[in-house]
Design a protein around this motif. Structure first.
Motif, PDB file in Angstrom:
ATOM      1  N   HIS A  69       0.618  -1.402  -0.041  1.00 37.82           N
ATOM      2  CA  HIS A  69      -0.018   0.101  -0.337  1.00 37.82           C
ATOM      3  C   HIS A  69       0.734   1.034  -0.025  1.00 37.82           C
ATOM      4  O   HIS A  69      -0.126   2.427  -0.606  1.00 37.82           O
ATOM      5  N   ARG A  70       1.887   0.566   0.672  1.00 43.33           N
ATOM      6  CA  ARG A  70       2.740   2.655   0.389  1.00 43.33           C
ATOM      7  C   ARG A  70       3.883   1.388  -0.175  1.00 43.33           C
ATOM      8  O   ARG A  70       4.672   0.392   0.330  1.00 43.33           O
ATOM      9  N   LYS A  71       5.873   2.296  -0.349  1.00 43.18           N
ATOM     10  CA  LYS A  71       7.079   1.908  -0.674  1.00 43.18           C
ATOM     11  C   LYS A  71       7.325   1.272   0.590  1.00 43.18           C
ATOM     12  O   LYS A  71       7.230   2.059   1.369  1.00 43.18           O
ATOM     13  N   THR A  72       7.808   0.246   0.693  1.00 40.60           N
ATOM     14  CA  THR A  72       8.460  -0.303   1.672  1.00 40.60           C
ATOM     15  C   THR A  72       9.691  -0.667   1.253  1.00 40.60           C
ATOM     16  O   THR A  72      10.290  -1.244  -0.155  1.00 40.60           O
ATOM     17  N   THR A  73      10.327  -1.174   2.056  1.00 33.75           N
ATOM     18  CA  THR A  73      11.436  -1.604   2.530  1.00 33.75           C
ATOM     19  C   THR A  73      11.362  -2.875   2.114  1.00 33.75           C
ATOM     20  O   THR A  73      11.396  -3.703   3.628  1.00 33.75           O
ATOM     21  N   VAL A  74      12.189  -3.321   1.444  1.00 34.86           N
ATOM     22  CA  VAL A  74      12.590  -5.394   0.989  1.00 34.86           C
ATOM     23  C   VAL A  74      14.057  -5.317   2.239  1.00 34.86           C
ATOM     24  O   VAL A  74      14.551  -5.319   1.139  1.00 34.86           O
ATOM     25  N   HIS A  75      14.164  -5.998   2.889  1.00 35.20           N
ATOM     26  CA  HIS A  75      15.412  -6.750   2.818  1.00 35.20           C
ATOM     27  C   HIS A  75      15.253  -8.190   2.682  1.00 35.20           C
ATOM     28  O   HIS A  75      16.942  -7.770   1.818  1.00 35.20           O
ATOM     29  N   ASP A  76      14.399  -9.265   2.063  1.00 39.33           N
ATOM     30  CA  ASP A  76      14.256  -9.528   1.587  1.00 39.33           C
ATOM     31  C   ASP A  76      13.339 -10.945   1.472  1.00 39.33           C
ATOM     32  O   ASP A  76      12.156 -10.887   2.049  1.00 39.33           O
ATOM     33  N   VAL A  77      14.042 -11.324   0.608  1.00 38.73           N
ATOM     34  CA  VAL A  77      11.830 -12.757   0.445  1.00 38.73           C
ATOM     35  C   VAL A  77      12.560 -14.173   0.896  1.00 38.73           C
ATOM     36  O   VAL A  77      13.776 -14.470   0.033  1.00 38.73           O
ATOM     37  N   CYS A  78      12.042 -15.008   1.411  1.00 40.75           N
ATOM     38  CA  CYS A  78      12.060 -16.785   0.995  1.00 40.75           C
ATOM     39  C   CYS A  78      11.570 -17.142   1.159  1.00 40.75           C
ATOM     40  O   CYS A  78       9.909 -16.733   0.934  1.00 40.75           O
ATOM     41  N   ILE A  79      11.848 -18.241   0.475  1.00 36.59           N
ATOM     42  CA  ILE A  79      10.982 -19.115  -0.246  1.00 36.59           C
ATOM     43  C   ILE A  79      11.324 -20.557  -0.085  1.00 36.59           C
ATOM     44  O   ILE A  79      12.575 -21.158   0.911  1.00 36.59           O
ATOM     45  N   TYR A  80       9.839 -20.847   0.662  1.00 34.69           N
ATOM     46  CA  TYR A  80      10.130 -22.326   1.230  1.00 34.69           C
ATOM     47  C   TYR A  80       9.455 -23.553   0.104  1.00 34.69           C
ATOM     48  O   TYR A  80       8.409 -23.658  -0.656  1.00 34.69           O
ATOM     49  N   ALA A  81      10.461 -24.464  -0.517  1.00 34.32           N
ATOM     50  CA  ALA A  81       9.989 -25.417  -1.116  1.00 34.32           C
ATOM     51  C   ALA A  81      10.551 -26.794  -1.487  1.00 34.32           C
ATOM     52  O   ALA A  81      11.866 -27.002  -0.362  1.00 34.32           O
ATOM     53  N   ASP A  82      10.585 -27.602  -1.030  1.00 32.68           N
ATOM     54  CA  ASP A  82      10.119 -29.453  -1.470  1.00 32.68           C
ATOM     55  C   ASP A  82      10.584 -30.030  -1.911  1.00 32.68           C
ATOM     56  O   ASP A  82       9.173 -30.708  -2.390  1.00 32.68           O
ATOM     57  N   TYR A  83      12.058 -29.958  -2.421  1.00 31.28           N
ATOM     58  CA  TYR A  83      11.933 -30.883  -4.112  1.00 31.28           C
ATOM     59  C   TYR A  83      11.912 -32.432  -3.531  1.00 31.28           C
ATOM     60  O   TYR A  83      11.026 -33.398  -4.483  1.00 31.28           O
ATOM     61  N   LYS A  84      12.017 -32.957  -2.340  1.00 31.49           N
ATOM     62  CA  LYS A  84      11.450 -34.493  -1.903  1.00 31.49           C
ATOM     63  C   LYS A  84      10.175 -34.393  -1.904  1.00 31.49           C
ATOM     64  O   LYS A  84       9.836 -36.096  -2.315  1.00 31.49           O
ATOM     65  N   SER A  85       9.019 -34.033  -1.996  1.00 34.68           N
ATOM     66  CA  SER A  85       7.993 -33.405  -2.029  1.00 34.68           C
ATOM     67  C   SER A  85       7.364 -33.328  -3.403  1.00 34.68           C
ATOM     68  O   SER A  85       6.100 -34.208  -3.502  1.00 34.68           O
ATOM     69  N   ASP A  86       8.067 -32.295  -3.287  1.00 33.24           N
ATOM     70  CA  ASP A  86       7.359 -31.866  -5.641  1.00 33.24           C
ATOM     71  C   ASP A  86       7.402 -32.416  -6.573  1.00 33.24           C
ATOM     72  O   ASP A  86       7.167 -31.907  -8.138  1.00 33.24           O
ATOM     73  N   GLU A  87       9.091 -33.130  -6.534  1.00 28.61           N
ATOM     74  CA  GLU A  87       9.798 -33.545  -7.868  1.00 28.61           C
ATOM     75  C   GLU A  87       9.605 -32.221  -8.581  1.00 28.61           C
ATOM     76  O   GLU A  87       9.921 -31.041  -8.807  1.00 28.61           O
ATOM     77  N   SER A  88       9.107 -32.239  -9.768  1.00 28.11           N
ATOM     78  CA  SER A  88       8.804 -32.176 -11.105  1.00 28.11           C
ATOM     79  C   SER A  88       7.889 -30.580 -10.819  1.00 28.11           C
ATOM     80  O   SER A  88       8.392 -29.371 -11.942  1.00 28.11           O
ATOM     81  N   TYR A  89       7.810 -30.074  -9.695  1.00 28.52           N
ATOM     82  CA  TYR A  89       6.450 -29.494  -9.377  1.00 28.52           C
ATOM     83  C   TYR A  89       7.792 -28.163  -9.088  1.00 28.52           C
ATOM     84  O   TYR A  89       7.001 -26.397  -8.584  1.00 28.52           O
ATOM     85  N   THR A  90       8.929 -28.129  -8.581  1.00 29.01           N
ATOM     86  CA  THR A  90       9.215 -27.604  -7.674  1.00 29.01           C
ATOM     87  C   THR A  90      10.037 -26.469  -8.791  1.00 29.01           C
ATOM     88  O   THR A  90      10.904 -26.968  -9.808  1.00 29.01           O
ATOM     89  N   PRO A  91      10.725 -25.428  -8.157  1.00 25.99           N
ATOM     90  CA  PRO A  91      11.017 -24.040  -8.617  1.00 25.99           C
ATOM     91  C   PRO A  91      12.014 -24.685  -9.325  1.00 25.99           C
ATOM     92  O   PRO A  91      13.109 -24.632  -8.481  1.00 25.99           O
ATOM     93  N   ASN A  92      12.865 -24.124 -10.477  1.00 29.03           N
ATOM     94  CA  ASN A  92      13.982 -24.186 -10.959  1.00 29.03           C
ATOM     95  C   ASN A  92      15.034 -22.939 -10.876  1.00 29.03           C
ATOM     96  O   ASN A  92      15.889 -22.974 -10.542  1.00 29.03           O
ATOM     97  N   ARG A  93      14.075 -21.901 -11.690  1.00 23.26           N
ATOM     98  CA  ARG A  93      14.944 -21.008 -12.080  1.00 23.26           C
ATOM     99  C   ARG A  93      13.451 -19.465 -11.725  1.00 23.26           C
ATOM    100  O   ARG A  93      12.611 -20.190 -12.425  1.00 23.26           O
ATOM    101  N   ILE A  94      14.153 -18.791 -10.339  1.00 24.17           N
ATOM    102  CA  ILE A  94      12.684 -17.849 -10.411  1.00 24.17           C
ATOM    103  C   ILE A  94      13.487 -16.690 -10.540  1.00 24.17           C
ATOM    104  O   ILE A  94      14.610 -16.297 -10.391  1.00 24.17           O
ATOM    105  N   SER A  95      12.995 -15.447 -11.970  1.00 26.64           N
ATOM    106  CA  SER A  95      13.034 -14.368 -11.270  1.00 26.64           C
ATOM    107  C   SER A  95      12.568 -13.124  -9.835  1.00 26.64           C
ATOM    108  O   SER A  95      11.401 -13.584 -10.092  1.00 26.64           O
ATOM    109  N   ILE A  96      13.410 -12.184  -9.493  1.00 24.27           N
ATOM    110  CA  ILE A  96      12.412 -11.450  -8.750  1.00 24.27           C
ATOM    111  C   ILE A  96      12.958 -10.285  -9.523  1.00 24.27           C
ATOM    112  O   ILE A  96      13.479  -9.856  -9.368  1.00 24.27           O
ATOM    113  N   ARG A  97      11.489  -9.613  -9.316  1.00 22.04           N
ATOM    114  CA  ARG A  97      11.494  -8.028  -9.681  1.00 22.04           C
ATOM    115  C   ARG A  97      10.904  -6.979  -8.898  1.00 22.04           C
ATOM    116  O   ARG A  97       9.938  -7.656  -8.061  1.00 22.04           O
ATOM    117  N   VAL A  98      11.233  -6.085  -9.230  1.00 21.45           N
ATOM    118  CA  VAL A  98      10.874  -4.627  -8.414  1.00 21.45           C
ATOM    119  C   VAL A  98       9.730  -3.711  -9.261  1.00 21.45           C
ATOM    120  O   VAL A  98      10.420  -3.806 -10.130  1.00 21.45           O
TER     121      VAL A  98
END
Length: 187
Positions: A69-98
């Motif tokens: 809603h307002r300009k926000t300072t972003v220190h980091d983005v944390c993503i939880y992924a689990d290849y053992k459970s999700d296999e081919s559904y698991t992200p391999n390459r992610i682009s982060i844009r602002v």
């Protein structure tokens, strides 16, 4: 150039939050997805469970849009992924844009995940090594492991510095009481 990362259950990403150095600010934003299967949307992505997940339902790239809603300072983005459970559904390459809105987004980081199992935290820094200030953050899943089509992401946390060290630089101090918070923004 992509940064190669792998997730680990050994990382205590919550330590900086418990110590008061970082705070989760995702609840201050409006979240939207490019697509999702019924019952596997924003609510599952934002709940506190590693057992639920967002599942896309359409062509790549799969997008997670986070608008503040307002300009926000972003220190980091944390993503939880689990290849053992999700296999081919698991992200391999992610682009982060602002950016300020969906039409002016710029890629600031591209990460490559190698069979992640747990949290992956991506620090977001500008050219002067300061955290980004932005109205909009977008995660774009560009590819999955094993050339999978749809994706699973179990959780995403967006974190900001808990307190500004720039009190003397013209920025307002951080107000903690409800009475003083009404003066935190110029109307």
């Amino acid at each position: 150039m992509a940064t190669k990362l792998s997730g680990s259950q050994d990382i205590d990403i919550f330590r900086d939050e418990r110590d008061g150095r970082l705070r989760e600010v995702g609840n201050q934003a409006v979240w939207s997805l490019s697509s999702c299967k019924p019952g596997f949307g924003v609510d599952q992505l934002r709940d506190e469970s590693n057992d639920t997940y967002w599942q896309s339902d359409g062509p790549q790239p799969h997008l997670v849009n986070i608008q503040f809603h307002r300009k926000t300072t972003v220190h980091d983005v944390c993503i939880y992924a689990d290849y053992k459970s999700d296999e081919s559904y698991t992200p391999n390459r992610i682009s982060i844009r602002v950016g300020n809105h969906a039409n002016d987004l710029c890629e600031i980081e591209q990460i490559e995940l190698s069979e992640p199992s747990g949290w992956v935290c991506v620090p977001l820094r500008d050219t002067n090594e300061r955290p980004f200030r932005t109205f909009m953050l977008q995660l774009a899943v560009l590819s999955n492991h094993q050339n999978g089509r749809d994706t699973h992401i179990r959780r995403i946390k967006v974190r900001s510095p808990a307190q500004s060290s720039d009190v003397g630089s013209g920025r307002l101090p951080v107000f903690t009481s409800r009475e003083f918070q009404q003066f935190a923004h110029v109307r």
